[in-house]
Design an enzyme around this catalytic site. Structure first.
Site, PDB file in Angstrom:
ATOM      1  N   TRP A   1       0.836  -1.208   0.000  1.00  0.00           N
ATOM      2  CA  TRP A   1       0.000   0.000   0.000  1.00  0.00           C
ATOM      3  C   TRP A   1       0.864   1.249   0.000  1.00  0.00           C
ATOM      4  CZ3 TRP A   1      -4.969   2.033   0.646  1.00  0.00           C
ATOM      5  CH2 TRP A   1      -5.046   3.289   1.261  1.00  0.00           C
TER       6      TRP A   1
ATOM      7  N   ASN B   1       0.236   5.724   0.597  1.00  0.00           N
ATOM      8  CA  ASN B   1      -0.614   6.902   0.585  1.00  0.00           C
ATOM      9  C   ASN B   1       0.220   8.120   0.232  1.00  0.00           C
ATOM     10  OD1 ASN B   1      -0.413   5.726   3.445  1.00  0.00           O
ATOM     11  ND2 ASN B   1      -0.874   7.793   4.001  1.00  0.00           N
ATOM     12  N   ASP B   2       0.685   8.902   1.179  1.00  0.00           N
ATOM     13  CA  ASP B   2       1.268  10.197   0.811  1.00  0.00           C
ATOM     14  C   ASP B   2       2.651  10.082   0.163  1.00  0.00           C
ATOM     15  OD1 ASP B   2      -0.800  10.537   2.544  1.00  0.00           O
ATOM     16  OD2 ASP B   2       0.361  11.563   4.082  1.00  0.00           O
TER      17      ASP B   2
ATOM     18  N   TRP C   1      -3.765   0.069   4.522  1.00  0.00           N
ATOM     19  CA  TRP C   1      -2.957   1.010   5.301  1.00  0.00           C
ATOM     20  C   TRP C   1      -2.432   0.311   6.549  1.00  0.00           C
ATOM     21  CZ3 TRP C   1      -2.872   3.148  10.175  1.00  0.00           C
ATOM     22  CH2 TRP C   1      -2.104   4.304  10.331  1.00  0.00           C
TER      23      TRP C   1
ATOM     24  N   PHE D   1       5.434   8.192   9.723  1.00  0.00           N
ATOM     25  CA  PHE D   1       4.403   8.929   9.009  1.00  0.00           C
ATOM     26  C   PHE D   1       5.047   9.918   8.038  1.00  0.00           C
ATOM     27  CE2 PHE D   1       0.186   8.682  11.590  1.00  0.00           C
ATOM     28  CZ  PHE D   1       0.220   7.310  11.516  1.00  0.00           C
TER      29      PHE D   1
ATOM     30  N   GLU E   1      -3.878  18.090   8.117  1.00  0.00           N
ATOM     31  CA  GLU E   1      -2.754  17.259   7.657  1.00  0.00           C
ATOM     32  C   GLU E   1      -1.914  17.929   6.550  1.00  0.00           C
ATOM     33  OE1 GLU E   1      -4.396  12.845   8.558  1.00  0.00           O
ATOM     34  OE2 GLU E   1      -4.889  13.564   6.558  1.00  0.00           O
TER      35      GLU E   1
HETATM   36  C1  FRU Z   1      -2.401  11.785   5.308  1.00  0.00           C
HETATM   37  C2  FRU Z   1      -1.868  11.095   6.542  1.00  0.00           C
HETATM   38  C3  FRU Z   1      -0.820  11.935   7.236  1.00  0.00           C
HETATM   39  C4  FRU Z   1      -0.019  10.930   7.984  1.00  0.00           C
HETATM   40  C5  FRU Z   1      -0.031   9.766   7.031  1.00  0.00           C
HETATM   41  C6  FRU Z   1      -0.049   8.438   7.700  1.00  0.00           C
HETATM   42  O1  FRU Z   1      -2.878  10.910   4.362  1.00  0.00           O
HETATM   43  O2  FRU Z   1      -2.913  10.798   7.425  1.00  0.00           O
HETATM   44  O3  FRU Z   1      -1.335  12.958   8.028  1.00  0.00           O
HETATM   45  O4  FRU Z   1       1.276  11.383   8.246  1.00  0.00           O
HETATM   46  O5  FRU Z   1      -1.183   9.904   6.238  1.00  0.00           O
HETATM   47  O6  FRU Z   1       0.006   7.406   6.759  1.00  0.00           O
END
Ligand code: FRU
Length: 731
Positions: free
Chosen positions: A302, A304-305, A329, A361, A481
């Site tokens: 997975w 994300n950011d 996640w 994170f 965020e």
């Molecule tokens: C945004 C977020 C951030 C955090 C990360 C954790 O998508 O929630 O705020 O650092 O993803 O995966």
């Protein structure tokens, strides 16, 4: 409910019949050959158990009760749940007598941990064992887990079970299920393997449909890696979602390690662990059906950011939120890839792993040109790359709140070393996180933007990235965020610059920044209007350009061993519009290098509009396209455009562009709209008028290929150029 001695075949039957009924609790092999299943609470009533008070309702609950946080981890369809009519009710539930014939009593337990909620074992009137749920504070989880009593000293004794709820406040309830007498413990057990670390990467076969368990990799008795994953078992044929995760154990080459799977019977035969010199093996990755062909997405697991975006020496570094052990996640780690052109990525293996401060994170990176950190001790060595990021303890089960931390690289990004003085900004408030650093040339110091809590952010300054002072707050941004902050020229005029402060969902402020205080000159504005686009970050150290990647959050990739993708890299600029200065988002010029062939299209005008058709020899390759079109819009009309089954509407009256649930502004200039459409296998990005508005959306493509390249509901296309795009993988 009488005690049942489970004969071997019965036990099997019971197991199989439990499977289809497992609702939210996973089906589990919780009754083994020779076990005595005393109570599974699958009936509509409590049978011959004695019920007192009103906490337990008329019979075992079908999972979660009204007003309760979702209950999970129970076996079959029902369980004892004393949340009947909420926490205010009290009562007792007492079993008939049983003879203790096995050394262990195993049971599933959850809910409150206060003195007044108890699961008891009674011999005569004496309470000889007690267990409780894990929760005493607000928050917490309604997940049941195994508990075990060692009753070897009570063999042959007659005993009763009693479930007590005398608590009426928060967590004033208890959940119990599946009371089994057995020869083996179910809690506190582990499946362990000892190996010598022969090569840098430990290869762990992931079984995504197997229950997720906590795994510890220990060297010298210390936990070096820890994660939660479904592990493939020896006889499992890998599914299309399964893969082999590779963990960097290079720091301990040649040493012995222990691989400990918690809460797993020692006789489960997990698939063998192996070692490799490479971060990735030779396999068929990047050839999957729903693999984006020119958008970054992790080989496995997975994301994300986007994180730690920094350019140096002709290399774009891309770190990313990564779960290396599953397609959901979790286990947040910094994955790592590099590219010479923002398009062709080589994955390098994970760069920052979780430790005692928590999972890793989001955060950012930069080149420490002045060696302000002093990390570079070789006067001829390259400037350090520096990275600031959040670590979140609760995800590691240690409970430490989120803190901000530092890492650096002295070998051009190949190895990231955590700063030994971490944390650099200890926990302040809420879920404070996502530091975005930049070097303030005027004050010759670092500034970081940090998300605090609610809709509030702050700026901090530091001479060396190690100790920080708060400068100012930026409150009520209208989102949370992932902040970003940068200065851009307006309409390309270097003598007229404005600052942009950016938040997670694409809200931004324009303003001034004098090195101390950011002063907003606008209300929060929108750079996106919905769609699959979140937690964007811009590159540090890209002279003359501000380049951004965003997470296309929420895309779906059925059956794939990876999950989620980023947008195309896009350049941000400030342009003057009739409404004032606005941020523009447009694909970087490098994207044009992926154009393969310009299609020679046939135009077909019919009753429902115009179709642009590819030649039959081209028809198979129309799922990867880059389109530039100018449409004429007359008066207040509405035009519907479709590309590969994805339909959107240009509405001149409302001045909007609508695609699925997204409504973005549309400017019609001289009765014209300029469109750029970037179509990949699972996504479409639409840019209007050179980037004044944009929509990024994911979709799961239909199996039958569309032969029409573009459909337009009216014959209004003034100019049209369509290119097929090359894949960036496996070249
Ligand atoms: C945004 C977020 C951030 C955090 C990360 C954790 O998508 O929630 O705020 O650092 O993803 O995966």
């Amino acid at each position: 409910m009488r005690a049942k001695q489970i004969a071997p075949t019965m036990a099997l039957l019971l197991l199989c019949s439990a499977l289809p009924f497992a609702t939210s609790g996973s089906a589990r092999a919780d009754v083994r050959e020779g076990d005595v299943l005393f109570a599974d609470f699958e009936g509509e009533t409590y049978g011959d158990w004695t019920v007192e008070g009103d906490a337990f309702g008329p019979g075992p609950a079908k999972g979660t009760l009204p007003g309760q946080v979702s209950v999970d981890g129970y076996s079959g369809e029902r369980l004892v749940n004393s949340y009947y009519n909420g926490d205010g009710t009290t009562g007792k539930l007492t079993s008939p007598e049983i003879e203790l014939t096995k050394p262990y009593v195993n049971f599933l337990i959850g809910g409150g941990g206060h003195p007044g909620v108890r699961f008891e074992l009674l011999v005569g009137d004496q309470v000889v064992r007690i267990a409780r749920g894990p929760n005493v504070n607000p928050g917490g989880s309604e997940k049941l887990d195994w508990g075990t009593w060692d009753v070897s000293d009570l063999q042959g004794k007659k005993a009763r079970f009693r479930i007590v709820d005398e608590e009426t406040g928060g967590w004033g309830h208890i959940n119990v299920d599946q009371i089994v007498l057995g020869d083996k413990k179910k809690s506190g057990i582990a499946n362990e393997r000892e190996l010598t670390i022969e090569k840098r990467y430990l290869c762990v076969p992931i079984g995504q449909d197997r229950p997720r368990r906590w795994v510890r990799v220990e060297v010298d008795g210390l936990v070096r890696r820890e994660f939660e994953a479904g592990l493939r078992e020896e006889n499992d044929a890998p599914t299309s979602r399964d893969f082999v995760a590779r963990i960097d154990m290079g720091d301990w080459l040649g040493q012995k390690m222990k691989f400990v799977v918690e809460k797993a019977d020692e006789d489960i035969a997990f698939a063998p662990l192996t070692f490799s010199d490479d971060a990735y093996g030779e396999d068929d990755a990047y050839n999957e059906k729903y693999r984006p062909q020119f958008h970054f997405c992790p080989r496995y697991g997975w994301t994300n950011d986007p994180n730690g975006l920094v350019y140096h020496d002709g290399i774009y570094e891309l770190f990313f939120q990564h779960n290396p052990f599953g397609t959901q996640w979790g286990n947040m780690t910094w994955g790592h890839a590099t590219s010479p052109d923002l398009l062709h990525w080589t994955e390098k293996g994970d760069a920052i792993y979780a430790d005692r401060l928590g999972t890793v994170f989001s955060g950012s990176g930069a080149v420490d040109v002045a060696n302000s950190t002093g990390f570079q001790t070789d006067p001829n060595g390259p400037a350090p790359l520096v990275f600031m990021f959040t670590q979140n303890g609760p995800n590691m089960r240690y409970g430490e709140q989120a803190s901000q931390n530092l890492a650096y690289s002295l070998d051009g990004g190949k190895t990231l070393i955590k700063y030994e003085g971490n944390p650099t900004i200890p926990w302040m408030i809420g879920g404070n996180r996502d530091p975005k650093i930049f070097w303030d040339k005027n004050k010759e110091r670092w500034v970081t933007a940090l998300y605090l809590d609610g809709e509030d952010y702050a700026l901090f300054a530091s001479k060396d990235l190690k100790s920080w002072d708060q400068l100012c707050k930026i409150e009520k941004l209208g989102c949370s965020e992932c902040p970003d902050i940068f200065e851009l020229p307006v309409d390309g005029d270097e003598s007229n610059k404005q600052w942009v402060f950016w938040g997670g969902n694409g809200k931004y402020l324009l303003g001034t920044f004098d090195g101390e205080t950011f002063v907003r000159t606008t209300e929060p504005l929108d750079a996106k209007w919905g769609g699959n686009d979140y937690a964007a970050q811009t590159y540090s150290d890209t002279p003359g350009r501000r380049i951004q990647f965003s997470w296309m959050s929420g895309g779906e990739y059925p059956g794939m061993p990876f999950n989620q993708q980023f947008t195309v890299p896009r350049e941000l600029t400030l342009r003057t519009t009739p409404e004032g200065v606005r941020l523009n988002t447009y694909p970087v010029v490098e994207l044009e290098t992926l154009r393969d062939r310009e299609l020679d299209l046939t135009k077909k005008v019919g009753d429902s509009g115009v179709e642009y058709l590819a030649k039959s020899s081209d028809a198979s390759s129309v799922d990867l396209l880059d389109v530039e079109a100018t449409l004429k819009i007359e008066g207040d009309e509405t035009i519907v455009v479709a590309i590969r089954g994805q339909e959107f509407e240009l509405n001149a009256k409302e001045k909007t562009i609508k695609y699925a649930e997204v409504v973005a502004p549309l400017a019609v200039v001289d009765s014209k709209v300029a469109l750029r459409l970037v179509l990949d296998r699972t996504s479409l990005e639409i840019f209007t008028n050179g980037g004044l508005s944009q929509i990024a959306k994911c979709f799961v493509p239909a199996d039958d290929n569309e032969s029409a390249v573009l459909e337009v509901s009216k014959d209004r296309v003034e100019s049209l150029k369509v290119w097929t795009m090359k894949s960036v993988w496996n070249q």
